[in-house]
Each structure stands twice: as structure tokens, then as C-alpha cells.
Write a protein that holds these residues in place. Structure first.
Motif, PDB file in Angstrom:
ATOM      1  N   UNK A   1       0.807  -1.224   0.000  1.00 23.41           N
ATOM      2  CA  UNK A   1       0.000   0.000   0.000  1.00 23.41           C
ATOM      3  C   UNK A   1       0.839   1.273   0.000  1.00 23.41           C
ATOM      4  N   UNK A   2       2.158   1.125  -0.102  1.00 22.60           N
ATOM      5  CA  UNK A   2       3.019   2.304  -0.179  1.00 22.60           C
ATOM      6  C   UNK A   2       3.043   2.790  -1.628  1.00 22.60           C
ATOM      7  N   UNK A   3       2.461   3.941  -1.874  1.00 19.21           N
ATOM      8  CA  UNK A   3       2.279   4.411  -3.245  1.00 19.21           C
ATOM      9  C   UNK A   3       3.606   4.584  -3.987  1.00 19.21           C
ATOM     10  N   UNK A   4       4.588   5.172  -3.337  1.00 20.82           N
ATOM     11  CA  UNK A   4       5.854   5.393  -4.019  1.00 20.82           C
ATOM     12  C   UNK A   4       6.509   4.066  -4.402  1.00 20.82           C
ATOM     13  N   UNK A   5       6.416   3.083  -3.526  1.00 19.44           N
ATOM     14  CA  UNK A   5       6.970   1.755  -3.833  1.00 19.44           C
ATOM     15  C   UNK A   5       6.245   1.142  -5.021  1.00 19.44           C
ATOM     16  N   UNK A   6       4.918   1.265  -5.027  1.00 15.69           N
ATOM     17  CA  UNK A   6       4.137   0.695  -6.129  1.00 15.69           C
ATOM     18  C   UNK A   6       4.448   1.408  -7.439  1.00 15.69           C
ATOM     19  N   UNK A   7       4.505   2.747  -7.417  1.00 13.92           N
ATOM     20  CA  UNK A   7       4.806   3.489  -8.642  1.00 13.92           C
ATOM     21  C   UNK A   7       6.178   3.114  -9.187  1.00 13.92           C
ATOM     22  N   UNK A   8       7.150   3.003  -8.274  1.00 13.08           N
ATOM     23  CA  UNK A   8       8.504   2.652  -8.702  1.00 13.08           C
ATOM     24  C   UNK A   8       8.538   1.232  -9.273  1.00 13.08           C
ATOM     25  N   UNK A   9       7.831   0.317  -8.631  1.00 10.85           N
ATOM     26  CA  UNK A   9       7.777  -1.051  -9.118  1.00 10.85           C
ATOM     27  C   UNK A   9       7.166  -1.113 -10.520  1.00 10.85           C
ATOM     28  N   UNK A  10       6.086  -0.370 -10.735  1.00 13.91           N
ATOM     29  CA  UNK A  10       5.440  -0.358 -12.045  1.00 13.91           C
ATOM     30  C   UNK A  10       6.344   0.236 -13.116  1.00 13.91           C
ATOM     31  N   UNK A  11       7.040   1.323 -12.773  1.00 12.73           N
ATOM     32  CA  UNK A  11       7.956   1.942 -13.744  1.00 12.73           C
ATOM     33  C   UNK A  11       9.101   1.001 -14.094  1.00 12.73           C
ATOM     34  N   UNK A  12       9.683   0.360 -13.097  1.00 13.33           N
ATOM     35  CA  UNK A  12      10.786  -0.567 -13.354  1.00 13.33           C
ATOM     36  C   UNK A  12      10.322  -1.746 -14.205  1.00 13.33           C
ATOM     37  N   UNK A  13       9.143  -2.246 -13.879  1.00 17.94           N
ATOM     38  CA  UNK A  13       8.591  -3.371 -14.646  1.00 17.94           C
ATOM     39  C   UNK A  13       8.380  -2.967 -16.104  1.00 17.94           C
TER      40      UNK A  13
END
Length: 243
Positions: free
Chosen positions: A219-231
Motif C-alpha cells: 500500500x506504499x504508493x511510491x513503492x508501487x509506482x517505482x515497481x510499475x515503472x521498473x517493470x
């Protein structure tokens, strides 16, 4: 009035269905499945309870052959139905009723089944299966898409094109990849467009959702956004846009 492919991905254990038809919203009727369980497609004069009851039987550990036999035996309308199943062990079974409109039938390979009715000929299911088996190195979703594209190139639904869908279950009852084209003049081409778009955010975001193995998700937005960008960057490098 549909053809479809149901399969278990041998590399990841995921289950998936892809289907196409000259009917509106084929994805609302045909595909059923669950992760670690199995997958099936009910089509022709589709019986939705083949999906509901078949999925329950898959969850109970029944074999694909027992599921097909049980569901069709209990159905007085079975001559108008088409059903195919891949169970948790990757075993395939199918049924095509005698009143299904031709061409109708099914073919199968290891961990995969292809079935269709009202097709231009058997070459549709044969080309779909052949393309799937010829591309074991592709990601599961792309492998299903390539297979359906091959079936369409071989003739597809003899009435034309209108809708298609792809659903994949990786772990539990909730699909991890779920795309539908409900009404389009070239549905598989539109599915390919959405498939590429999905990998820019939708596909990696599924990994942040709550699951049985990760009940709270991320639920950490920055972690999720970073994960999506890296993916997305890594995925785009492996899947460059066609020139």
C-alpha cells in the motif's frame, strides 16, 4: 459460435483462456478458471453452469475427463454445447455436441486444448494449437495471443469478428490478467494493443494487490509506482514496438 484456447503454463503454473467470436462480449460468457485449480471454456449454446459447477469440481480436484463427463451427462441440452477443460495437472478433455454448427471440434496437446464451432474449418483450431506449441519461450499471455492470431489468420469464426478476451489466473480465484474487447471491427488487433498497454501499469500493479500469499498487498504508493515503472522499462526492452 466461438473458438478458444485453454492452457496451463508449464513454467509458472498459471492457467489461462483466450477466446474470440462473432458475438458481443464473448469474455462475459466463455472463460472460467482459478489459480492452482484449472481452467475451462463453455461455448456454442453456452451453459454458464458448466463454468460454475465445473470450476467447483476443479477446486475439489476432479479430473478434466470426469468434469466433462459429469456436466454433459446431466444436461439435456448437451447436443448444442461445447466444453473443454484443463485440470490442475494439465490434463485436457473436451466435448462437442452433435448439434453444434460446423465446423466444430477440438484438438489438444500437453497442458493445452483448443476448441471451436461455426469455424471456417479444422485448420483454425489446428493453427491455434500449432502456434501455441511452437512458442514455449514467450510469456504466457503473449503465447495465448499469438496462438489466437494464428487461428484467425487460418479463417477464424466463419461469420466474421466482433469480440475477444484473455483471462489468466496466477495464484487464486481472482484473475491476474483480464482483458476484454466486447465490440470491435478487429478485436484481436485491439487486444494486442491493450495487451501492450496493460504492461505499462496494469499488469505490474496486480502484484501490489492483496493475495493469499501477501494478504495486505503493498500500500506504499511510491513503492508501487517505482515497481510499475521498473517493470514497464524491463518489459518494453524485451518487447520492442514492431517497426
Amino acid at each position: 459460435m466461438t473458438w478458444s484456447i485453454v492452457a496451463k503454463d508449464e513454467r509458472t503454473g498459471a492457467f489461462g483462456v483466450a477466446c474470440a467470436s462473432r458475438a458481443l462480449a464473448v469474455g462475459a460468457v466463455v472463460p472460467y478458471g482459478a489459480g492452482r485449480t484449472g481452467v475451462l471454456a463453455t461455448q456454442a449454446f453456452a451453459n454458464p453452469f458448466y463454468g460454475v459447477d465445473g470450476l467447483r469440481m476443479l477446486q475439489e480436484g476432479c479430473s478434466s475427463h470426469d468434469i466433462v463427463a459429469s456436466l454433459t451427462l446431466a444436461d439435456q441440452g448437451r447436443s448444442h454445447r461445447q466444453l473443454h477443460v484443463v485440470d490442475r495437472n494439465g490434463n485436457a478433455a473436451s466435448y462437442t455436441g452433435t448439434d453444434c454448427i460446423g465446423w466444430s471440434g477440438a484438438v489438444a496437446g500437453p497442458h493445452v486444448s483448443v476448441a471451436g464451432n461455426m469455424l471456417t474449418g479444422p485448420e483454425v483450431v489446428e493453427a491455434t494449437l500449432r502456434a501455441y506449441l511452437a512458442n514455449p519461450g514467450l510469456d504466457f499471455d503473449e503465447r495465448l495471443l499469438v496462438a489466437m492470431e494464428a487461428g484467425e489468420q487460418a479463417g477464424g469464426d466463419k461469420r466474421g469478428r466482433q469480440s475477444c478476451a484473455m483471462r489468466i489466473w496466477s495464484e487464486g480465484p481472482v484473475a491476474s490478467f483480464d482483458l476484454r474487447i466486447d465490440d470491435h471491427t478487429d478485436p484481436l488487433s485491439e487486444l494486442r494493443r491493450l495487451w501492450r498497454l496493460a504492461h505499462q501499469g496494469y499488469a505490474p500493479f496486480q502484484k501490489a494487490l492483496a493475495s493469499r500469499s501477501q494478504p495486505s498487498g503493498c500500500t506504499d504508493r511510491e513503492t508501487v509506482y517505482r515497481m510499475c515503472d521498473d517493470y514497464a522499462q524491463a518489459w518494453n526492452a524485451r518487447h520492442p514496438e514492431p517497426q
